[in-house]
Enzyme design. Structure first.
Site, PDB file in Angstrom:
ATOM      1  N   ILE A 135     -22.692  28.458  13.612  1.00 18.40           N
ATOM      2  CA  ILE A 135     -23.312  29.007  14.835  1.00 18.40           C
ATOM      3  C   ILE A 135     -22.167  29.051  15.841  1.00 18.40           C
ATOM      4  O   ILE A 135     -21.430  28.073  15.998  1.00 18.40           O
ATOM      5  CB  ILE A 135     -24.493  28.130  15.315  1.00 18.40           C
ATOM      6  CG1 ILE A 135     -25.096  28.655  16.622  1.00 18.40           C
ATOM      7  CG2 ILE A 135     -24.111  26.674  15.460  1.00 18.40           C
ATOM      8  CD1 ILE A 135     -26.368  27.876  17.058  1.00 18.40           C
ATOM      9  N   SER A 136     -21.974  30.198  16.493  1.00 21.43           N
ATOM     10  CA  SER A 136     -20.822  30.354  17.383  1.00 21.43           C
ATOM     11  C   SER A 136     -20.924  29.425  18.592  1.00 21.43           C
ATOM     12  O   SER A 136     -22.018  29.028  19.011  1.00 21.43           O
ATOM     13  CB  SER A 136     -20.727  31.805  17.865  1.00 21.43           C
ATOM     14  OG  SER A 136     -20.632  32.684  16.771  1.00 21.43           O
ATOM     15  N   GLN A 137     -19.755  29.128  19.152  1.00 23.09           N
ATOM     16  CA  GLN A 137     -19.644  28.354  20.405  1.00 23.09           C
ATOM     17  C   GLN A 137     -20.515  29.030  21.486  1.00 23.09           C
ATOM     18  O   GLN A 137     -20.529  30.261  21.578  1.00 23.09           O
ATOM     19  CB  GLN A 137     -18.170  28.425  20.776  1.00 23.09           C
ATOM     20  CG  GLN A 137     -17.700  27.729  21.971  1.00 23.09           C
ATOM     21  CD  GLN A 137     -16.208  28.056  22.200  1.00 23.09           C
ATOM     22  OE1 GLN A 137     -15.639  28.917  21.545  1.00 23.09           O
ATOM     23  NE2 GLN A 137     -15.609  27.363  23.117  1.00 23.09           N
TER      24      GLN A 137
END
Ligand code: SAM
Length: 235
Positions: free
Chosen positions: A73-75
């Site tokens: 899951i992206s930053q």
């Protein structure tokens, strides 16, 4: 892999709503995230619901987290940055490539009228679809497919956002973009040498803008990286 994250904004000593507020203030202010609608959406979406339960307390940290199948899951900042770069006003039809956990799709559901999101890993797509349904994100449709080909049956799109690193711009995206539409996509030869590009369609042309360096997992597919090649170059 299945997991059941906490379903409330409170878990033990953790007040997730407070952690979200701190995330917005500490990670976005001063880093150029100024779009009030993006900031409101990031305050609203319960990110801890989109990560494995044992990582929920880290959900609002300034970093990507593993979600299984070698994916992330992206930053939070990256999600906010890409959403802002799409300049959405609320009436748009948006295509996201790389559903992953479904988190970015949930943020986009607050910013656009209709969101289509494509994931190549069937298990991740199924988990994300179930999570988005459970949380009430009714304007998001999840598909399992090779997102490098776009989604011809729902085109044209006002915006296309790609949350995995491409080798080059897949031609399908230009073909499926509405006049004035935006594509936001990281492109580069390795995980740690990608540039975020925004392309705007003007007639038959695409105007490209360099938005700076980012790092993503590879976009694998017919108009993206070959799986073996990506594993050789990126791991
Ligand atoms: N947006 C996601 C979120 O909010 O959790 C994070 C995306 S993760 C950084 C990138 C995702 O892109 C992975 O889940 C990966 O399986 C997916 N992906 C890679 N190539 C793809 C393709 N050709 N079509 C669809 N999804 C792809």
């Amino acid at each position: 892999m299945t997991y059941d994250p906490p379903t409330s904004d409170t878990s033990g000593f953790f007040r997730f709503d407070e952690l979200r507020e701190v995330m917005v203030r500490q990670q976005f202010a001063g880093r150029g995230i100024v779009d009030a609608r993006v900031l409101a959406a990031m305050r609203e979406v319960p990110r801890h619901e989109f990560v494995p339960q044992h990582l929920a307390i880290y959900a609002y940290d300034d970093k990507p987290l593993p979600i299984g199948f070698g994916q992330t899951i992206s930053q939070p900042y990256t999600v906010a940055f890409m959403c802002q770069a799409m300049s959405l006003h609320g009436g748009e039809k948006v295509l996201e490539i790389g559903t992953g956990s479904g988190y970015a799709a949930a943020v986009l559901s607050h910013l656009a009228e209709r969101v289509y999101t494509i994931e190549r890993i069937a298990e991740l797509a199924a988990e994300a679809a179930e999570r988005l349904r459970r949380l009430g994100y009714a304007n998001v449709e999840v598909r399992t497919a090779d997102g490098t080909l776009g989604l011809a049956d729902a085109a044209p799109f006002d915006a296309i956002v790609v949350t995995a690193g491409a080798q080059t711009l897949p031609p399908a995206y230009q073909e499926q973009l509405a006049e004035g539409g935006r594509i936001v996509i990281p492109i580069g030869p390795t995980r740690h040498s990608q540039t975020m590009w925004r392309y705007t369609r003007v007639g038959d042309d695409l105007l490209g803008e360099d938005l700076g360096p980012f790092a993503f997992v590879p976009l694998i597919g017919e108009q993206g990286w070959n799986k073996d090649e990506a594993e050789r170059e990126w791991c």
